[in-house]
Design an enzyme around this catalytic site. Structure first.
Site, mmCIF file in Angstrom:
data_model
loop_
_atom_site.group_PDB
_atom_site.id
_atom_site.type_symbol
_atom_site.label_atom_id
_atom_site.label_comp_id
_atom_site.label_asym_id
_atom_site.label_seq_id
_atom_site.Cartn_x
_atom_site.Cartn_y
_atom_site.Cartn_z
ATOM 1 N N GLU A 331 0.962 -1.167 -0.222
ATOM 2 C CA GLU A 331 -0.081 0.021 -0.212
ATOM 3 C C GLU A 331 1.117 1.312 -0.202
ATOM 4 O O GLU A 331 0.503 2.446 0.397
ATOM 5 C CB GLU A 331 -1.459 0.384 0.748
ATOM 6 N N HIS A 613 -1.899 -1.691 10.339
ATOM 7 C CA HIS A 613 -1.316 -3.079 10.870
ATOM 8 C C HIS A 613 0.366 -2.764 11.761
ATOM 9 O O HIS A 613 0.889 -2.078 11.343
ATOM 10 C CB HIS A 613 -0.413 -3.432 9.385
#
Length: 629
Positions: A331, A613
């Site tokens: 990402e 995350h």
């Protein structure tokens, strides 16, 4: 095996791309800011609720109409730029390879550059791998994950990663079988035992003996570091400070010697390793000495543990592992954020593959791709070959990004017979939409197929040339697979043949993780809570079962909508959260007599407040089984 160092093959195409983007960018930026002003993070909502007439609220009320007017005015220029830009994507390279020559201090310390050209010793070598989803989307899209200010986060992410990876690595050798404790008070008497070494390959020899069911690691003291009268020897390996540190931050956010304030709050780390045996005890610890009082190094017991009959250590760490060799990120979508992040990473990693993927309708793109793959791979070892492949079966909003797989071949050493010792890395990010198990299984099939094809093609020698066959040291897959090993909705992925070819250190079998395995997906609604605002505080929360239930995302329950926040949830939660970030390894493709052993596996909290995350890391030891000549 030509690596692409520029996006286009000619200067003319590069100029046209820059011209088209300069016409498109104002419209893109204004649209991003307009959408961002309509989506507030939980931190911004809290600030506005405390002061409804705050400066932030006034700025939004004034800026939003202004952004809209300017956006409408920039549309004709953006349309012209798009007409030029879109056809160029058909000839754009699928990735950008950059190399930064290490400075003098790095070269002397063995921190980076030329690492892969060293002689491969019979006892082998240890490699450290790390994977992280950093959510560097355009700011307006990142806000749907409760994150903002993508450009600032990109710079801070790079700083934290390199600060964690380049900190000193401490090893303590104790020759007494009974006296294994070191008090803080006695630390000053051991100062004479310190020495600086290169942290890459100058590690003491490790002798493995068998003592009952457990394997004991004996690390004899080095003759370069005289043993203290107490029988204790301490060895520190650390790179020299970076003399080209960027300009200092303003106010209280100013960095001290390149260490961010978030890392300062997490100055003590639990990276202590204990191996019991009849003749010796080896303890390996890592800490940031330059920013912590010396006595604080031994204040807290290590959190590194070995569960039951587990053959390797596992931990929840507030730092990235010292001497990190390979970093795979997902990402990394925003172009400006990619540039800032790459600049920071290049201070530690000489070799970087970034800007990976396709735009427009090129190749796999049955739908127009507004975003690239978001993949980035950084390495301390030379990259010999690389390939990108795009998954053709994306659906919904995931089809707007060119998600795929990045394959790389790295040079990690040279044998006595002048054969190259290489390793294979795969970085990937699978389909994210829940319920699309069939899509992810198809992507896993393609991942295995493309990986086999890449290894075969990259191992072939050029026609007419006779070269020795490469020796393969490792084959590792890193990335966000967007399924976990506990959810009933992910049963198809859990039983995929991927796990028969590659090993998951955290997995017992389909649908069952090891007791110590931790979920890696954080609940976005709690990212700005004081309890998890720093790496060390998030580390403490993750070590507590109740804390994990509060701040990790768990498999969806029939009694709760998956989109609902879990804070205050009273439904019993099983397991330790959704673990969707993986590091897998295979021993099938390595040399026949070589051996692979996991030394440690870590769940990392150093990016607290910067992404939703947890990062994962694995240290893998590869040995040849031969005796030292």
């Amino acid at each position: 095996m030509v690596l692409h160092t520029t996006p286009y093959s000619s200067a003319c195409l590069h100029f046209l791309d820059g011209l088209s983007w300069s016409l498109v960018f104002p419209c893109y930026w204004l649209l991003d800011r307009l959408l961002a002003s309509c989506v507030a993070t939980s931190l911004e909502k809290r600030q506005r609720s405390q002061d409804p007439c705050s400066f932030l609220t006034l700025c939004v009320l004034i800026a939003a109409p202004l952004y809209l007017l300017l956006l409408l005015a920039s549309l004709p220029f953006a349309l012209l730029g798009f007409i030029i830009w879109a056809p160029l994507q058909a000839v754009r390279q699928p990735y950008l390879y950059t190399y930064r020559r290490p400075d003098k201090n790095q070269a002397e310390q063995g921190q980076a550059g030329g690492a892969g050209t060293g002689e491969w010793r019979p006892q082998g070598r240890s490699f450290c791998f790390c994977s992280a989803n950093v959510c560097l989307l355009p700011d307006s899209l990142a806000r749907f994950n409760n994150l903002s200010d993508t450009q600032r986060r990109a710079r801070e992410l790079g700083k934290r990663i390199r600060n964690g990876a380049s900190r000193p690595q401490i090893k303590i050798y104790i020759d007494s079988p009974t006296n294994t404790s070191i008090s803080a008070a006695s630390f000053s008497s051991l100062v004479t035992g310190f020495r600086r070494t290169s942290s890459l390959d100058q590690r003491p020899e490790q002798v493995h003996t068998t003592n009952g069911p457990a394997e004991t690691e004996i690390e004899p003291p080095s003759t370069e570091c005289p043993l203290h009268t107490s029988g204790v020897q301490i060895s520190i390996s650390a790179p020299e400070p970076d003399p080209q540190e960027e300009e200092a931050e303003t106010g209280n956010h100013r960095d001290l010697a390149g260490v961010d304030t978030g890392s300062m709050t997490a100055s003590r780390e639990s990276l202590t390793r204990y191996h019991g045996g009849d003749t010796a005890v080896g303890i390996s610890s890592n800490n940031t000495l330059s920013h912590v009082p010396r006595t604080s190094i031994f204040k807290r017991p290590g959190r590194k543990r070995r569960h039951g009959d587990e053959t390797f250590d596992h931990e929840i760490s507030a730092f990235f592992p010292a001497n990190l060799d390979f970093l795979a990120l997902q990402e990394v979508f925003d172009h400006g954020a990619t540039t800032r992040l790459r600049r920071q990473l290049h201070r530690y990693f000489p070799y970087v593959l970034s800007d990976v993927g396709r735009y427009g309708w090129k190749g796999c793109c049955s739908r127009f791709k507004f975003l690239n793959s978001g993949l980035l791979l950084a390495s301390r070892y030379p990259i010999l070959d690389a390939r990108y492949e795009c998954y053709p079966n994306g659906r919904g909003e995931d089809a707007l990004a060119a998600k795929g797989a990045l394959f790389a071949k790295v040079h990690v050493g040279t044998s006595h017979q002048e054969q190259r010792v290489v390793g294979y890395l795969t970085c990937t990010h699978l389909h994210a939409i829940e319920g699309d198990s069939s899509v992810r299984c198809e992507q896993l099939d393609l991942l295995l197929q493309w990986g086999a094809e890449f290894r075969q093609s990259s191992s072939q020698s050029p026609e007419g040339e006779k070269v020795l066959e490469d020796l393969v040291a490792f084959d590792v897959i890193l990335g966000d697979l967007n399924f976990d090993n506990c959810s009933s909705e992910d049963k198809l992925e859990q039983q995929h043949t991927l796990f028969s070819q590659y090993k998951d250190p955290c997995r017992l079998g389909p649908g069952e993780d090891k007791p110590w395995a931790l979920g890696t997906l954080l609940d976005p609604s709690g990212l700005y809570d004081d309890d998890v605002s720093s790496p060390e505080s998030l580390q403490k929360v993750m070590e507590n079962e109740e804390g994990r239930k509060e701040y990790l995302v768990f498999p969806p329950s029939k009694n709760q909508c998956p989109a609902t926040s879990q804070k205050g949830r009273k439904i019993p939660l099983k397991g330790n959260g959704r673990r969707i970030d993986y590091i897998l390894y295979s021993d099938e493709g390595i040399q026949q007599d070589w051996k692979m052993d996991i030394e440690e596996f870590s769940f990392i909290t150093q990016l607290a407040g910067l992404t939703d995350h947890l990062s994962v890391a694995m240290r893998l030891a590869v040995s040849t089984g031969e005796e030292e000549p």
